[in-house]
Design a protein around this motif. Structure first.
Motif, PDB file in Angstrom:
ATOM      1  N   GLY A 194      10.205 -38.215 -22.587  1.00 54.18           N
ATOM      2  CA  GLY A 194       9.243 -37.206 -22.958  1.00 54.18           C
ATOM      3  C   GLY A 194       8.171 -36.365 -21.955  1.00 54.18           C
ATOM      4  N   LEU A 195       8.515 -37.079 -20.653  1.00 53.50           N
ATOM      5  CA  LEU A 195       7.682 -36.552 -19.601  1.00 53.50           C
ATOM      6  C   LEU A 195       8.191 -35.254 -18.874  1.00 53.50           C
ATOM      7  CD1 LEU A 195       6.672 -39.752 -17.859  1.00 53.50           C
ATOM      8  CD2 LEU A 195       5.130 -38.385 -19.148  1.00 53.50           C
ATOM      9  N   PRO A 196       7.559 -34.267 -18.607  1.00 52.35           N
ATOM     10  CA  PRO A 196       7.834 -33.334 -17.781  1.00 52.35           C
ATOM     11  C   PRO A 196       8.255 -33.772 -16.458  1.00 52.35           C
ATOM     12  CG  PRO A 196       5.711 -33.021 -18.191  1.00 52.35           C
ATOM     13  CD  PRO A 196       6.108 -34.174 -19.048  1.00 52.35           C
ATOM     14  N   ALA A 197       9.160 -32.990 -15.651  1.00 50.42           N
ATOM     15  CA  ALA A 197       9.549 -33.442 -14.277  1.00 50.42           C
ATOM     16  C   ALA A 197       9.858 -32.383 -13.187  1.00 50.42           C
ATOM     17  CB  ALA A 197      10.687 -34.603 -14.357  1.00 50.42           C
ATOM     18  N   VAL A 198       9.770 -32.957 -12.149  1.00 51.33           N
ATOM     19  CA  VAL A 198      10.367 -31.990 -11.044  1.00 51.33           C
ATOM     20  C   VAL A 198      11.427 -33.024 -10.228  1.00 51.33           C
ATOM     21  CG1 VAL A 198       9.718 -30.691  -8.948  1.00 51.33           C
ATOM     22  CG2 VAL A 198       8.180 -30.564 -10.874  1.00 51.33           C
ATOM     23  N   GLY A 199      12.634 -32.873 -10.462  1.00 57.99           N
ATOM     24  CA  GLY A 199      13.578 -33.282  -9.752  1.00 57.99           C
ATOM     25  C   GLY A 199      13.912 -32.750  -8.136  1.00 57.99           C
ATOM     26  N   ALA A 200      14.409 -33.524  -7.586  1.00 57.05           N
ATOM     27  CA  ALA A 200      15.070 -32.905  -6.061  1.00 57.05           C
ATOM     28  C   ALA A 200      13.712 -32.510  -5.407  1.00 57.05           C
ATOM     29  CB  ALA A 200      16.247 -32.047  -6.081  1.00 57.05           C
ATOM     30  N   ALA A 201      12.663 -32.843  -5.602  1.00 55.07           N
ATOM     31  CA  ALA A 201      11.331 -32.469  -4.939  1.00 55.07           C
ATOM     32  C   ALA A 201      11.158 -32.283  -3.462  1.00 55.07           C
ATOM     33  CB  ALA A 201      10.021 -33.246  -5.552  1.00 55.07           C
ATOM     34  N   ARG A 202      11.966 -33.081  -2.806  1.00 56.00           N
ATOM     35  CA  ARG A 202      11.972 -32.829  -1.501  1.00 56.00           C
ATOM     36  C   ARG A 202      10.723 -33.339  -0.771  1.00 56.00           C
ATOM     37  NH1 ARG A 202      13.788 -27.415   0.686  1.00 56.00           N
ATOM     38  NH2 ARG A 202      14.173 -28.667   2.469  1.00 56.00           N
ATOM     39  N   LYS A 203      10.013 -34.268  -1.290  1.00 57.08           N
ATOM     40  CA  LYS A 203       8.523 -34.766  -0.864  1.00 57.08           C
ATOM     41  C   LYS A 203       9.087 -35.514   0.679  1.00 57.08           C
ATOM     42  CE  LYS A 203       8.558 -37.717  -4.079  1.00 57.08           C
ATOM     43  NZ  LYS A 203       8.228 -38.883  -5.255  1.00 57.08           N
ATOM     44  N   PRO A 204       7.856 -35.435   1.637  1.00 56.48           N
ATOM     45  CA  PRO A 204       6.684 -34.889   1.630  1.00 56.48           C
ATOM     46  C   PRO A 204       6.595 -33.447   1.510  1.00 56.48           C
ATOM     47  CG  PRO A 204       7.050 -35.537   3.906  1.00 56.48           C
ATOM     48  CD  PRO A 204       8.437 -35.611   2.805  1.00 56.48           C
ATOM     49  N   LYS A 205       7.715 -32.446   1.449  1.00 56.01           N
ATOM     50  CA  LYS A 205       7.434 -31.039   1.554  1.00 56.01           C
ATOM     51  C   LYS A 205       6.510 -30.872   0.430  1.00 56.01           C
ATOM     52  CE  LYS A 205      11.436 -30.093   4.222  1.00 56.01           C
ATOM     53  NZ  LYS A 205      11.950 -29.031   4.962  1.00 56.01           N
ATOM     54  N   PRO A 206       5.556 -29.605   0.527  1.00 47.96           N
ATOM     55  CA  PRO A 206       4.650 -29.151  -0.722  1.00 47.96           C
ATOM     56  C   PRO A 206       5.284 -28.723  -1.932  1.00 47.96           C
ATOM     57  CG  PRO A 206       4.336 -27.751   1.286  1.00 47.96           C
ATOM     58  CD  PRO A 206       5.467 -29.115   1.675  1.00 47.96           C
ATOM     59  N   GLU A 207       6.404 -28.182  -1.546  1.00 49.23           N
ATOM     60  CA  GLU A 207       6.937 -27.267  -2.779  1.00 49.23           C
ATOM     61  C   GLU A 207       7.011 -28.126  -4.202  1.00 49.23           C
ATOM     62  OE1 GLU A 207       8.365 -27.412   0.317  1.00 49.23           O
ATOM     63  OE2 GLU A 207       8.098 -25.501   0.851  1.00 49.23           O
ATOM     64  N   GLY A 208       7.595 -29.286  -4.026  1.00 47.37           N
ATOM     65  CA  GLY A 208       7.638 -29.830  -5.351  1.00 47.37           C
ATOM     66  C   GLY A 208       6.399 -30.249  -6.129  1.00 47.37           C
ATOM     67  N   PHE A 209       5.338 -30.572  -4.994  1.00 54.06           N
ATOM     68  CA  PHE A 209       4.220 -30.866  -5.667  1.00 54.06           C
ATOM     69  C   PHE A 209       3.377 -29.359  -6.386  1.00 54.06           C
ATOM     70  CE2 PHE A 209       4.522 -33.964  -2.203  1.00 54.06           C
ATOM     71  CZ  PHE A 209       4.326 -34.775  -2.838  1.00 54.06           C
ATOM     72  N   ARG A 210       3.610 -28.253  -5.434  1.00 52.75           N
ATOM     73  CA  ARG A 210       3.131 -27.278  -5.913  1.00 52.75           C
ATOM     74  C   ARG A 210       3.780 -26.631  -7.462  1.00 52.75           C
ATOM     75  NH1 ARG A 210       2.739 -25.173  -0.215  1.00 52.75           N
ATOM     76  NH2 ARG A 210       0.641 -25.816   0.516  1.00 52.75           N
ATOM     77  N   LYS A 211       5.005 -26.836  -7.562  1.00 47.61           N
ATOM     78  CA  LYS A 211       5.525 -26.608  -8.721  1.00 47.61           C
ATOM     79  C   LYS A 211       4.970 -27.338  -9.785  1.00 47.61           C
ATOM     80  CE  LYS A 211      10.392 -26.144 -10.822  1.00 47.61           C
ATOM     81  NZ  LYS A 211      11.517 -26.532 -10.267  1.00 47.61           N
ATOM     82  N   ALA A 212       4.957 -28.674  -9.679  1.00 46.57           N
ATOM     83  CA  ALA A 212       4.217 -29.465 -10.762  1.00 46.57           C
ATOM     84  C   ALA A 212       2.569 -28.840 -10.934  1.00 46.57           C
ATOM     85  CB  ALA A 212       4.349 -31.000 -10.364  1.00 46.57           C
ATOM     86  N   LEU A 213       2.064 -28.553 -10.065  1.00 47.04           N
ATOM     87  CA  LEU A 213       0.579 -28.152 -10.166  1.00 47.04           C
ATOM     88  C   LEU A 213       0.716 -26.781 -10.907  1.00 47.04           C
ATOM     89  CD1 LEU A 213      -0.775 -28.983  -6.569  1.00 47.04           C
ATOM     90  CD2 LEU A 213      -1.686 -29.764  -8.831  1.00 47.04           C
ATOM     91  N   ASP A 214       1.499 -25.866 -10.251  1.00 49.14           N
ATOM     92  CA  ASP A 214       1.648 -24.735 -11.006  1.00 49.14           C
ATOM     93  C   ASP A 214       2.007 -24.617 -12.515  1.00 49.14           C
ATOM     94  OD1 ASP A 214       0.889 -23.361  -8.728  1.00 49.14           O
ATOM     95  OD2 ASP A 214       2.824 -22.779  -8.259  1.00 49.14           O
ATOM     96  N   ARG A 215       2.745 -25.756 -12.952  1.00 45.58           N
ATOM     97  CA  ARG A 215       3.233 -25.783 -14.394  1.00 45.58           C
ATOM     98  C   ARG A 215       2.179 -26.093 -15.449  1.00 45.58           C
ATOM     99  NH1 ARG A 215       8.282 -29.368 -15.680  1.00 45.58           N
ATOM    100  NH2 ARG A 215       8.333 -28.735 -17.856  1.00 45.58           N
TER     101      ARG A 215
END
Length: 176
Positions: free
Chosen positions: A85-106
């Motif tokens: 039941g948790l929202p998720a960002v897959g294939a986030a490509r960490k440590p690149k910022p895009e996956g983190f920003r996508k989650a923050l924006d959500r």
């Protein structure tokens, strides 16, 4: 930000169950971003253990949003997202910022309102620090890992020695 600073977590604990949720809340943090494999569950584990379910319930009752941010393939992450039941960002490509920003924006959050929890220095901690989040390193749940992660763990051991020289304290029972 220098290399050592980018790798230094704000906290280092044995598992997510040792995270002081009240302390994080009082510090103004409202969003918990977390890695999936070997942070929440053992690698490729398909279901939500009772202990994790209880921890998530406590976090949500306290008012936290919780979101998975994982480098794992989207299919694996989406599957666990559905059962947990948790929202998720897959294939986030960490440590690149895009996956983190996508989650923050959500969740309409700023980095200062979020904590990144993970078991890997070079992806979870470095990425969270680069974006400006509070970071918590946890011990990997299990030694069973994807082969690429096992390779990176060798470099991570060297980095851990450098971080310990700079003041990082091992949690009880640590193998690192």
């Amino acid at each position: 930000m220098g290399l050592w600073q980018s790798l230094m977590p704000n906290e280092y604990v044995s598992s997510i169950y040792e995270i002081d949720l009240e302390k994080l809340w009082n510090a103004g943090l409202r969003l918990i971003l977390t890695d999936l494999d070997n942070t929440l569950v053992p690698w490729n584990h398909p279901s939500v253990p009772d202990t994790l379910e209880q921890w998530l319930k406590r976090a949500h009752e306290r008012g936290f949003h919780v979101c998975i941010v994982s480098n794992n393939a989207s299919g694996r992450v989406e599957s666990f997202s559905q059962v947990s039941g948790l929202p998720a960002v897959g294939a986030a490509r960490k440590p690149k910022p895009e996956g983190f920003r996508k989650a923050l924006d959500r969740f309409h959050m700023r980095p200062e309102q979020a904590v990144m929890v993970g078991d890997q220095l070079f992806t979870d901690i470095r990425g969270g620090n680069r974006v400006g989040m509070y970071t918590i390193l946890v011990l990997p749940i299990d030694r069973n890992e994807w082969w690429g992660t096992r390779v990176v763990r060798n470099a991570e051991r060297i980095a851990m020695a450098g971080l310990r020289m700079r003041g990082l304290k091992r949690p009880q029972g640590s193998r690192r």
